[in-house]
Design a protein around this motif. Structure first.
Motif, PDB file in Angstrom:
ATOM      1  N   ASN A 277     -17.245  11.813  20.522  1.00  0.00           N
ATOM      2  CA  ASN A 277     -17.360  10.624  21.359  1.00  0.00           C
ATOM      3  C   ASN A 277     -16.040   9.924  21.644  1.00  0.00           C
ATOM      4  N   VAL A 278     -14.924  10.510  21.231  1.00  0.00           N
ATOM      5  CA  VAL A 278     -13.616   9.957  21.588  1.00  0.00           C
ATOM      6  C   VAL A 278     -13.059  10.826  22.700  1.00  0.00           C
ATOM      7  N   MET A 279     -12.921  10.258  23.887  1.00  0.00           N
ATOM      8  CA  MET A 279     -12.546  11.087  25.030  1.00  0.00           C
ATOM      9  C   MET A 279     -11.537  10.373  25.922  1.00  0.00           C
ATOM     10  N   SER A 280     -10.754  11.169  26.620  1.00  0.00           N
ATOM     11  CA  SER A 280      -9.768  10.633  27.562  1.00  0.00           C
ATOM     12  C   SER A 280     -10.418  10.417  28.922  1.00  0.00           C
ATOM     13  N   ARG A 281      -9.633   9.947  29.867  1.00  0.00           N
ATOM     14  CA  ARG A 281     -10.083   9.917  31.255  1.00  0.00           C
ATOM     15  C   ARG A 281     -10.171  11.350  31.790  1.00  0.00           C
ATOM     16  N   THR A 282     -10.844  11.531  32.913  1.00  0.00           N
ATOM     17  CA  THR A 282     -10.944  12.826  33.579  1.00  0.00           C
ATOM     18  C   THR A 282      -9.858  12.917  34.645  1.00  0.00           C
ATOM     19  N   LEU A 283      -9.157  14.048  34.689  1.00  0.00           N
ATOM     20  CA  LEU A 283      -8.157  14.281  35.731  1.00  0.00           C
ATOM     21  C   LEU A 283      -8.600  15.441  36.608  1.00  0.00           C
ATOM     22  N   LEU A 284      -8.378  15.318  37.910  1.00  0.00           N
ATOM     23  CA  LEU A 284      -8.670  16.363  38.895  1.00  0.00           C
ATOM     24  C   LEU A 284      -7.342  16.879  39.423  1.00  0.00           C
ATOM     25  N   LEU A 285      -7.109  18.175  39.238  1.00  0.00           N
ATOM     26  CA  LEU A 285      -5.812  18.774  39.519  1.00  0.00           C
ATOM     27  C   LEU A 285      -5.931  19.845  40.601  1.00  0.00           C
ATOM     28  N   ASP A 286      -4.920  20.680  40.741  1.00  0.00           N
ATOM     29  CA  ASP A 286      -4.903  21.715  41.766  1.00  0.00           C
ATOM     30  C   ASP A 286      -6.113  22.647  41.667  1.00  0.00           C
ATOM     31  N   SER A 287      -6.599  23.087  42.835  1.00  0.00           N
ATOM     32  CA  SER A 287      -7.659  24.104  42.933  1.00  0.00           C
ATOM     33  C   SER A 287      -8.912  23.730  42.177  1.00  0.00           C
ATOM     34  N   GLY A 288      -9.215  22.427  42.125  1.00  0.00           N
ATOM     35  CA  GLY A 288     -10.443  21.978  41.491  1.00  0.00           C
ATOM     36  C   GLY A 288     -10.421  22.007  39.980  1.00  0.00           C
ATOM     37  N   GLN A 289      -9.244  22.135  39.369  1.00  0.00           N
ATOM     38  CA  GLN A 289      -9.202  22.178  37.913  1.00  0.00           C
ATOM     39  C   GLN A 289      -9.410  20.778  37.339  1.00  0.00           C
ATOM     40  N   ILE A 290     -10.280  20.693  36.324  1.00  0.00           N
ATOM     41  CA  ILE A 290     -10.607  19.445  35.654  1.00  0.00           C
ATOM     42  C   ILE A 290      -9.980  19.467  34.272  1.00  0.00           C
ATOM     43  N   ALA A 291      -9.385  18.344  33.860  1.00  0.00           N
ATOM     44  CA  ALA A 291      -8.818  18.225  32.514  1.00  0.00           C
ATOM     45  C   ALA A 291      -9.292  16.927  31.885  1.00  0.00           C
ATOM     46  N   PHE A 292      -9.683  16.995  30.634  1.00  0.00           N
ATOM     47  CA  PHE A 292      -9.932  15.805  29.831  1.00  0.00           C
ATOM     48  C   PHE A 292      -9.881  16.218  28.375  1.00  0.00           C
ATOM     49  N   ALA A 293      -9.862  15.245  27.489  1.00  0.00           N
ATOM     50  CA  ALA A 293      -9.766  15.520  26.059  1.00  0.00           C
ATOM     51  C   ALA A 293     -10.982  14.974  25.336  1.00  0.00           C
ATOM     52  N   LEU A 294     -11.450  15.746  24.359  1.00  0.00           N
ATOM     53  CA  LEU A 294     -12.453  15.302  23.402  1.00  0.00           C
ATOM     54  C   LEU A 294     -11.790  15.263  22.036  1.00  0.00           C
ATOM     55  N   ASP A 295     -11.632  14.049  21.503  1.00  0.00           N
ATOM     56  CA  ASP A 295     -10.993  13.856  20.208  1.00  0.00           C
ATOM     57  C   ASP A 295      -9.590  14.472  20.229  1.00  0.00           C
ATOM     58  N   SER A 296      -9.372  15.569  19.511  1.00  0.00           N
ATOM     59  CA  SER A 296      -8.033  16.170  19.445  1.00  0.00           C
ATOM     60  C   SER A 296      -7.952  17.486  20.199  1.00  0.00           C
ATOM     61  N   GLU A 297      -8.831  17.670  21.178  1.00  0.00           N
ATOM     62  CA  GLU A 297      -8.847  18.926  21.924  1.00  0.00           C
ATOM     63  C   GLU A 297      -8.800  18.663  23.423  1.00  0.00           C
ATOM     64  N   LEU A 298      -7.884  19.325  24.102  1.00  0.00           N
ATOM     65  CA  LEU A 298      -7.777  19.264  25.557  1.00  0.00           C
ATOM     66  C   LEU A 298      -8.650  20.356  26.156  1.00  0.00           C
ATOM     67  N   LEU A 299      -9.482  19.991  27.148  1.00  0.00           N
ATOM     68  CA  LEU A 299     -10.381  20.941  27.799  1.00  0.00           C
ATOM     69  C   LEU A 299      -9.995  21.082  29.267  1.00  0.00           C
ATOM     70  N   LEU A 300      -9.960  22.319  29.758  1.00  0.00           N
ATOM     71  CA  LEU A 300      -9.615  22.623  31.136  1.00  0.00           C
ATOM     72  C   LEU A 300     -10.755  23.429  31.753  1.00  0.00           C
ATOM     73  N   PHE A 301     -11.297  22.953  32.877  1.00  0.00           N
ATOM     74  CA  PHE A 301     -12.409  23.606  33.568  1.00  0.00           C
ATOM     75  C   PHE A 301     -12.009  23.925  35.000  1.00  0.00           C
ATOM     76  N   GLN A 302     -12.443  25.060  35.506  1.00  0.00           N
ATOM     77  CA  GLN A 302     -12.257  25.397  36.910  1.00  0.00           C
ATOM     78  C   GLN A 302     -13.534  25.051  37.664  1.00  0.00           C
ATOM     79  N   THR A 303     -13.441  24.251  38.727  1.00  0.00           N
ATOM     80  CA  THR A 303     -14.609  23.812  39.501  1.00  0.00           C
ATOM     81  C   THR A 303     -14.331  24.007  40.990  1.00  0.00           C
ATOM     82  N   PRO A 304     -15.350  23.867  41.844  1.00  0.00           N
ATOM     83  CA  PRO A 304     -15.141  24.009  43.289  1.00  0.00           C
ATOM     84  C   PRO A 304     -14.727  22.713  43.970  1.00  0.00           C
TER      85      PRO A 304
END
Length: 428
Positions: free
Chosen positions: A376-403
């Motif tokens: 439940n500790v999370m960063s803001r959501t960032l929208l980057l090149d080619s629909g890539q999404i980045a955000f953090a949960l606690d001590s882990e950075l997550l990167l997703f590819q979206t349309p």
């Protein structure tokens, strides 16, 4: 220190239009993430986190493949957040030998300037933003255990040139931060019966997560009493520092830039659940019975996921209309929510209740990813090149590819207002 892995069992609905499997990249950070910044949609990401302990801050540069390019360690707790700038450098607030400093860090991780803005003993930086020609800083008294023999200091807001010269400093008088919903318990003694009454703190221990927003020629500086959550926002003239107006004391909530010299101020708790829009004179021009992580699109429309303190959730994704009415979007399960990002077509994307959700401009919902993850500790959501999404949960950075398309160009398309994580709305 860094590992990169993927969840193999995450299914992306075929309706997303680019296959049935989403494989998010996971990047372990040294500690709990406090800030997520990018200078450009192509990256890299700059992640500010705790280090080996809470008294150590680590700044990591991570490219969009998840590779860690470099890491640097600094003294301090990771508050306030680091800020990016339009010049392509990072600024990090940290303790210095003689008081707080702002350290400039280039794309290669090397230190540029170190600015020591003038302050009094016992003060610390509550929040700061980077201007093209300097900085704006809100100051507050350090916690009692940190300020030693230094006296309690009332908050203030100050503007500095790039070389650290103070251009103006405006003291902030918080007055009686009382609210009808916060009361002292009744007390009976041998000589009197004291009934319940509104609670007013003698000294205000300011919460250091309150934002400092700059839009056009106005500054919105918020100060909240840490124990009660009651605070006020002060609107100042950017050029001279004069206080234009202030809000009444209210429970704290999310805040955003609504347009040139206009701001959204949210309030939630003690019976309050509202968002108010203020103009450049500090006058209330609209109010809605909703509170949340709001986004503002290019035409000024306001929408976002509601945030409230109760379970089961009664929250929805809402649109706030110009007449003060609410338009219902999808109901939202869970509680904790990453601040969403808005793409150029009007789709908002965010993490809530273990799911990566997208709400389009027609308020239709799509689920890109779901997993059993209760962090439940999370960063803001960032929208980057080619629909890539980045955000953090606690001590882990997550990167997703979206349309999704590029981040919207508007007053407030994501938390902190822009990729830089620097809540300043320039007029050019």
């Amino acid at each position: 220190m860094t590992r990169i892995a993927s969840w193999p069992d995450a299914i992306l609905p075929d309706a997303a239009g680019f296959g049935s499997m989403i494989v998010p990249t996971r990047v372990a950070m040294p500690g709990q993430v406090r800030s997520l910044v990018a200078h450009h949609p192509a990256g890299p990401l700059y992640v500010t986190s705790h280090g080996a302990g809470i008294l150590e801050t680590v700044l990591s540069a991570v490219d969009l493949s998840g590779a860690v390019l470099w890491q640097r360690t600094f003294p301090g707790t990771g508050r306030p957040r680091s800020r990016g700038s339009r010049q392509g450098v990072m600024w990090l607030a940290r303790p210095g030998d003689g008081g707080p400093v702002l350290e400039e860090i280039g794309p290669d991780g090397e230190t540029g300037s170190v600015i020591a803005p003038a302050c009094d003993a016992g003060e610390e930086i509550s929040a700061f933003v980077v201007l093209d020609d300097g900085f704006c800083i809100s100051w507050a008294a350090a916690p009692p255990y940190q300020r030693g023999n230094a006296p309690y200091r009332e908050p203030r807001v100050a503007r500095y040139a790039r070389d650290g010269r103070c251009l103006w400093s405006s003291p902030i008088s918080l007055g009686a931060l009382s609210h009808a919903g916060v009361v002292e318990a009744g007390v009976q003694t041998d000589w009197e019966v004291r009934p319940k009454r509104p609670w007013t703190p003698q000294e205000v221990d300011v919460d250091h997560w309150e934002p400092l927003l700059v839009s056009g020629d106005r500054v919105a500086a918020s100060f909240v009493e840490e124990r009660s959550g009651i605070g006020a926002t002060f609107f100042l003239d950017l050029a001279g520092g004069g206080i234009v107006a202030s809000t009444k004391p209210l429970p704290t909530g999310r805040k955003a830039i609504a347009g040139p010299a206009e701001f959204l101020i949210g309030s939630q708790g003690y019976g309050e659940f509202s968002t108010t829009r203020y103009d450049r004179d500090g006058a209330q021009v609209a109010r809605w019975n909703s509170h949340g992580a709001m986004l503002v699109n290019a035409s000024g429309a306001i929408r976002g996921p509601e945030l409230e303190n109760r379970l089961p959730s009664h929250s929805r994704f809402r649109e706030l209309t110009g007449t003060g009415a609410l338009v219902d979007g999808p109901a939202l399960t869970g509680y904790y929510t990453s601040y969403p990002a808005l793409d150029c077509a009007g789709t908002a994307v965010f993490w809530r209740d273990g799911r990566l959700l997208a709400i389009d401009s027609s308020l239709g919902q799509q689920e890109y990813f779901a997993t059993d993850d209760s962090r439940n500790v999370m960063s803001r959501t960032l929208l980057l090149d080619s629909g890539q999404i980045a955000f953090a949960l606690d001590s882990e950075l997550l990167l997703f590819q979206t349309p999704l398309g590029p981040l919207a160009s508007s007053a407030w398309p994501c938390g902190d207002g822009n990729l830089h994580g620097n809540p300043v709305r320039w007029t050019d």
